[in-house]
Motif scaffolding. Structure first.
Motif, PDB file in Angstrom:
ATOM      1  N   ASP A 111       0.833  -1.199   0.000  1.00 43.87           N
ATOM      2  CA  ASP A 111       0.000   0.000   0.000  1.00 43.87           C
ATOM      3  C   ASP A 111       0.873   1.257   0.000  1.00 43.87           C
ATOM      4  N   VAL A 113       1.644   4.534   1.609  1.00 41.18           N
ATOM      5  CA  VAL A 113       1.421   5.165   2.910  1.00 41.18           C
ATOM      6  C   VAL A 113       2.386   6.330   3.056  1.00 41.18           C
ATOM      7  N   GLU A 117       1.661   9.168   8.047  1.00 38.64           N
ATOM      8  CA  GLU A 117       0.575   8.292   8.492  1.00 38.64           C
ATOM      9  C   GLU A 117       1.085   7.133   9.348  1.00 38.64           C
ATOM     10  N   THR A 127       0.458   2.011  11.062  1.00 32.72           N
ATOM     11  CA  THR A 127      -0.357   3.070  10.476  1.00 32.72           C
ATOM     12  C   THR A 127      -1.150   3.738  11.591  1.00 32.72           C
ATOM     13  N   ASN A 128      -1.281   5.058  11.533  1.00 34.85           N
ATOM     14  CA  ASN A 128      -1.963   5.754  12.631  1.00 34.85           C
ATOM     15  C   ASN A 128      -3.422   5.342  12.717  1.00 34.85           C
ATOM     16  N   ARG A 131      -5.831   6.331   9.724  1.00 30.22           N
ATOM     17  CA  ARG A 131      -5.573   5.568   8.501  1.00 30.22           C
ATOM     18  C   ARG A 131      -6.000   4.105   8.689  1.00 30.22           C
ATOM     19  N   THR A 132      -5.719   3.550   9.861  1.00 33.80           N
ATOM     20  CA  THR A 132      -6.083   2.156  10.128  1.00 33.80           C
ATOM     21  C   THR A 132      -7.594   1.952  10.064  1.00 33.80           C
ATOM     22  N   ASP A 135      -8.812   2.189   6.453  1.00 33.35           N
ATOM     23  CA  ASP A 135      -8.478   0.990   5.679  1.00 33.35           C
ATOM     24  C   ASP A 135      -9.442  -0.153   5.992  1.00 33.35           C
ATOM     25  N   GLU A 165      -9.935  11.462   5.785  1.00 36.52           N
ATOM     26  CA  GLU A 165      -9.004  10.413   5.352  1.00 36.52           C
ATOM     27  C   GLU A 165      -9.590   9.617   4.190  1.00 36.52           C
ATOM     28  N   LYS A 168      -9.346  10.849   0.705  1.00 38.75           N
ATOM     29  CA  LYS A 168      -8.058  10.695   0.022  1.00 38.75           C
ATOM     30  C   LYS A 168      -7.934   9.341  -0.673  1.00 38.75           C
ATOM     31  N   HIS A 169      -8.871   8.425  -0.404  1.00 40.74           N
ATOM     32  CA  HIS A 169      -8.777   7.067  -0.941  1.00 40.74           C
ATOM     33  C   HIS A 169      -9.570   6.937  -2.243  1.00 40.74           C
TER      34      HIS A 169
END
Length: 293
Positions: A111, A113, A117, A127-128, A131-132, A135, A165, A168-169
């Protein structure tokens, strides 16, 4: 354990490689300890003592040593374990790596990252939390994803930060699901099964129930797992641990008697209902709401 290997073990979160062990032990001694169950394989070529729990930090370090990477970061469910909001047990170890790979107990994700993050949690790169959670909201099945986001909010993750967040994905699998579930998430949910039960109600077209609904009765304050105050309808998740046996009956029956006296109707959902037969509780609740309107 001999001193040289003890030092390495302590520097490596409780794990060591077969090659490291062979610097202190003969191959026969190594095999004997494995055969007797004193040393347990974590991943290929990496071991722990049987008395050392396979905590997430240990597993991430074992993955690093097994792959031969200079560094390793936890992601997805393993990152959620480290942050304290994982809702799934006995899952493969998820780490970030240069090349994707999957074995029975280890998944390496390739991924993108941002270094910003990543953070250290108890000495492990991870991952913070935002972000976790994002995901997992994208990639887990819907019921598990909502339970995770509920737990993340309860642990202090901001809904606004999660929404930013997930924005951004773009073009990533599950982004639409994540955006939907972040909007539905509620930090009042006290267990993953309450979250899953709530989603079953919403997916059945029922008005969203209120988690941990507080009701004052003549016997004091009572809380219902899920409820619709407008119609005085409650839904309890009937877990085998909490709602079983003589002690549970002594605890729950007076509480529900007082709720009934105050005009409440209480329904129940079991794990089998939530996972396989949600209509067993959603259909009667729908009928009760229609009748009360």
């Amino acid at each position: 354990m001999r001193p040289g290997l003890v030092q390495l073990r302590d520097e490596q979160f409780g794990v060591f490689t077969a090659r490291q062990a062979l610097c202190e032990y003969t191959r026969a001694e190594l095999r004997a300890r494995i055969d007797r169950g004193q040393w347990v394989r974590v991943f290929h070529g990496v071991y722990r003592e049987v008395s050392t729990p396979p905590e997430p930090g240990l597993r991430v370090e074992a993955a690093r040593l097994s792959i031969g990477a200079a560094s390793m970061a936890a992601a997805y469910n393993t990152a959620a374990e480290l942050h304290g909001f994982a809702v799934l047990a006995d899952q493969p170890t998820d780490v970030l790596g240069i090349q994707s790979a999957r074995t029975h107990r280890l998944v390496v994700h390739r991924d993108r990252v941002d270094p910003a993050e990543l953070e250290l949690v108890r000495g492990t790169s991870v991952t913070n939390a935002v972000r976790t959670a994002a995901d997992l909201a994208r990639t887990l099945p819907r019921m598990d994803a909502l339970a995770t986001v509920d737990a993340a909010l309860r642990s202090g993750v901001s809904r606004t930060a999660l929404a930013c967040e997930i924005d951004k994905h773009t073009r990533r699998r599950g982004r639409r699901q994540a955006a939907e579930l972040i909007a539905l998430a509620d930090d009042r949910a006290e267990s993953p099964m309450e979250s899953r039960t709530r989603l079953r109600c919403i997916d059945a077209g029922l008005p969203p129930p209120e988690p941990q609904l507080e009701v004052w009765t003549r016997d004091g304050l009572r809380r219902i797992d899920l409820g619709w105050r407008q119609w005085r309808i409650g839904l309890e998740y009937d877990s085998a641990i909490w709602h079983s046996g003589h002690d549970a009956a002594l605890r729950d029956n007076p509480r529900h008697n007082w709720l009934t006296t105050e005009g409440w109707t209480i329904y129940y959902a079991t794990a089998a209902d939530v996972y396989h037969h949600p209509h067993h509780f959603t259909a009667p609740i729908r009928y009760a709401i229609d009748r009360a309107q």
